[in-house]
Design an enzyme around this catalytic site. Sequence first.
Site, short mmCIF file in Angstrom:
data_model
loop_
_atom_site.label_atom_id
_atom_site.label_comp_id
_atom_site.label_asym_id
_atom_site.label_seq_id
_atom_site.Cartn_x
_atom_site.Cartn_y
_atom_site.Cartn_z
N ASP A 313 -61.73 -9.29 3.39
CA ASP A 313 -61.20 -9.24 4.42
C ASP A 313 -60.70 -9.95 5.20
OD1 ASP A 313 -60.30 -7.09 6.92
OD2 ASP A 313 -61.27 -5.99 6.73
C1 NOJ Z 1 -58.51 -6.37 9.21
C2 NOJ Z 1 -58.99 -4.90 8.67
O1 NOJ Z 1 -60.18 -5.40 9.15
C3 NOJ Z 1 -58.91 -4.36 7.53
O2 NOJ Z 1 -58.71 -3.12 7.30
C4 NOJ Z 1 -57.07 -4.60 7.42
O3 NOJ Z 1 -56.99 -3.90 5.77
C5 NOJ Z 1 -56.45 -5.98 7.28
N1 NOJ Z 1 -56.99 -6.58 8.54
C6 NOJ Z 1 -55.43 -6.03 6.92
O4 NOJ Z 1 -54.48 -5.73 7.69
#
Ligand code: NOJ
Length: 766
Positions: A313
């Site tokens: 993430d």
């Molecule tokens: C953080 C988020 O937790 C995740 O769900 C997302 O896909 C990513 N950022 C990218 O935007």
Amino acid sequence: MPLIQMRTVYLKLSLNFTAFGRWIASVAAIAVLVITSPALSAAIPPEPASTALQLEAMLGRMTLPEKLGQLTLEWGGRINDTNPQIAQSKTEELHTLIREGKIGAFLGAHGAAYTNELQKIAVEGSRLGIPLLFGNDVIHGYNTIFPIPLAEACTWSPELVEAAAAAAAAEARASGTRWTFAPMVDIARDPRWGRVAEGSGEDPYLGSVMAAARVRGFQGDDPFAADKVLACAKHYVAYGAAEGGRDYNTVDLSRRTLREIYLPPFQAAVEAGVGSIMSAFNEINGVPATANRFALTDVLRGEWNFDGFVVSDYNSVGELVPHGYADSPARAAALAILAGVDMDMCSKTYSAHLQEMTQDGTVSDSVINEAVRRVLRSKLRIGLFQQPYADPAVEASLRSSQAHQELALSLARSSIVLLKNEGNLLPLRTDLRTLAVIGPLADDTKNPHGTWAGIGAGAAAVTVLEAIKARVSPETSVRFVKGCDLAGVHEDDITGAVAVASKADAVVLVVGEPESYSGEAHCRTNLQLPGTQLDLVKGVHRTGVPTIVVLMNGRPLSVAWTAEHVPALVEAWHLGAQSGNAVADVLFGKFNPAGKLAITIPRNVGQVPIYYNHKNTGRPPSEDRWTSKYLDTPWTPLFPFGFGLSYTEFAYSDLRISPLEADMDDNLVLSATIRNKGDRAGHEVVQLYFRDIVASITRPVKELKGFRRIWLEPGQATRVEFSLPVHRLGFYNSRSEYVVEPGRFKVWIGPNSVNGLEGALTVQRR
Ligand code: NOJ
């Protein structure tokens, strides 16, 4: 151009090159053909040699920085600095990184023209010409905004959910996105957690069905198809179990709960062929998910044979340092890749440190190579080498699609859950003399889009007021007053609203949450209507005019007072672009509501976590004082999982179970008759629950094992039959083995997790 001619072009181009260069040149040539003629995509020949050979050829030619480039995902949105010189120098910097092969994937790059511009640098300007993978969060629509995923789960219709994902995939793909960071398949039992809006609720079985449906919708059967994107099941794993419902917070749970509750939707996504997995921010029992070898390698690769790639993430690799798990960003990178994270999202730790980590022997070449293989294999599989570019003409044709708007309306109507309808107040007549439409969300064009609406959120969502006006008779006077703000207190006009309400024949009162109250890092400790909205509800209620409260929200709200006092309550969630039309169709009975809650609605925040598949305890709640309950609130929820009313009534009868004494390898057949007793046709979601009464590990009081969404005309009856292998009645024992233990099981077939026909069967020892 017929397939045969394309092959000829490919062969000609292949003649003068060495192995790898020849391959790259040939796929680039095919790519050119495909851009100018997108309709040919399905006829593209497969790669000239086996994928494995191509991969090895590519790997053999790559330098370590180029390999790390393939493991690096960066923010790639347009650089719009107010200072044009800075903007230009940052843009050039980005282009140089692409040219040097130091970035393999992007997040935040949108639009065919822009993604093609970056892609051209990678394909034509970098040494190896490996195309970029453009990823984005396509969570509930791209140009066309669909209901939030939690709402969509309330349809209990995998077909509709799959169709919505397919529409979003087509639109996103046309604008250059090749990879979506969806589906979000986290089980959520805590409505304080803002991300409850992004998932499919609290149940692992319903969550698994929805996970698989979304993967099918995004990816389809043909990975080369020109309207599909690679899916990414996230956030692996147990992110929804954050303590206190506070985002990113610690997760401490048993391996059994992990396996029985949080892992199943990921496994379902893997079985549906999901191409990638995103590791989560949280720790699990002391080991951060992004460095969790047990989850990322032992389970994902070892048990499920997942052969796609894992992306972290956003900065979750770098966050291993504040977690207290790594003492430096370099060590964090090593821990993550060794655990099984193939691609780093935006922490820059892989690109900055994995070279030194390989040189000092902490990370072996083979670990890096395997991660690169997984990424490149995925790029090959989705035909990225053959079709690296987006087609601006397709993009233009999908900017606004009537068919997709109609689908969004279907999804939105089917997501609505009718919670209360005393005296059949609903549906409303369209020829009332005066209808008051009140509330901060009644004429809101933005918030109903929901937490993670895509590009299309720039357009106005249809409001309830607008849709009501379009449906009532010309003689009906529709009076609108906002009444109060959605949150905070700035424009309080409760008195004005009450005055208008008191002169109406009926009131539609639209209240709820702003879209910004749910989603990432948007958690609440209070589940009530924000601001002075409850005062508005109470004021309108005091007029004695029949009132329908419509809730628009991203999480279950504790609306106990409203549910008790107001005759009709409609849970509409954040429904996307067609919100108003969907709500109005339900209010006036053009659509018979059929949604069922995918998550429990608590009476108040103090009951949280509250979910239907809880354990019985040694002192289950009863009249007796010394049982498991509260002094100040009933222990039961406000509305249970699976609950939802219709404008008609369904009668359940004649439960049959076969065999009543089953062997371990038997297949159970369970059925009941469902009859539409009312005078309207409608959908019913028939639900199958089980309970293992006595086991070596105590079992939940109910577990959903199947459901069927059926349509019945007035007076029509049908038999609904479930077929279930006994194998599905198992659990993880104290040795972490999945077992079915012999003994008695209760069975219910019913309309929700509380009511239903009850029966029993015995599973015999072998
Ligand atoms: C953080 C988020 O937790 C995740 O769900 C997302 O896909 C990513 N950022 C990218 O935007």
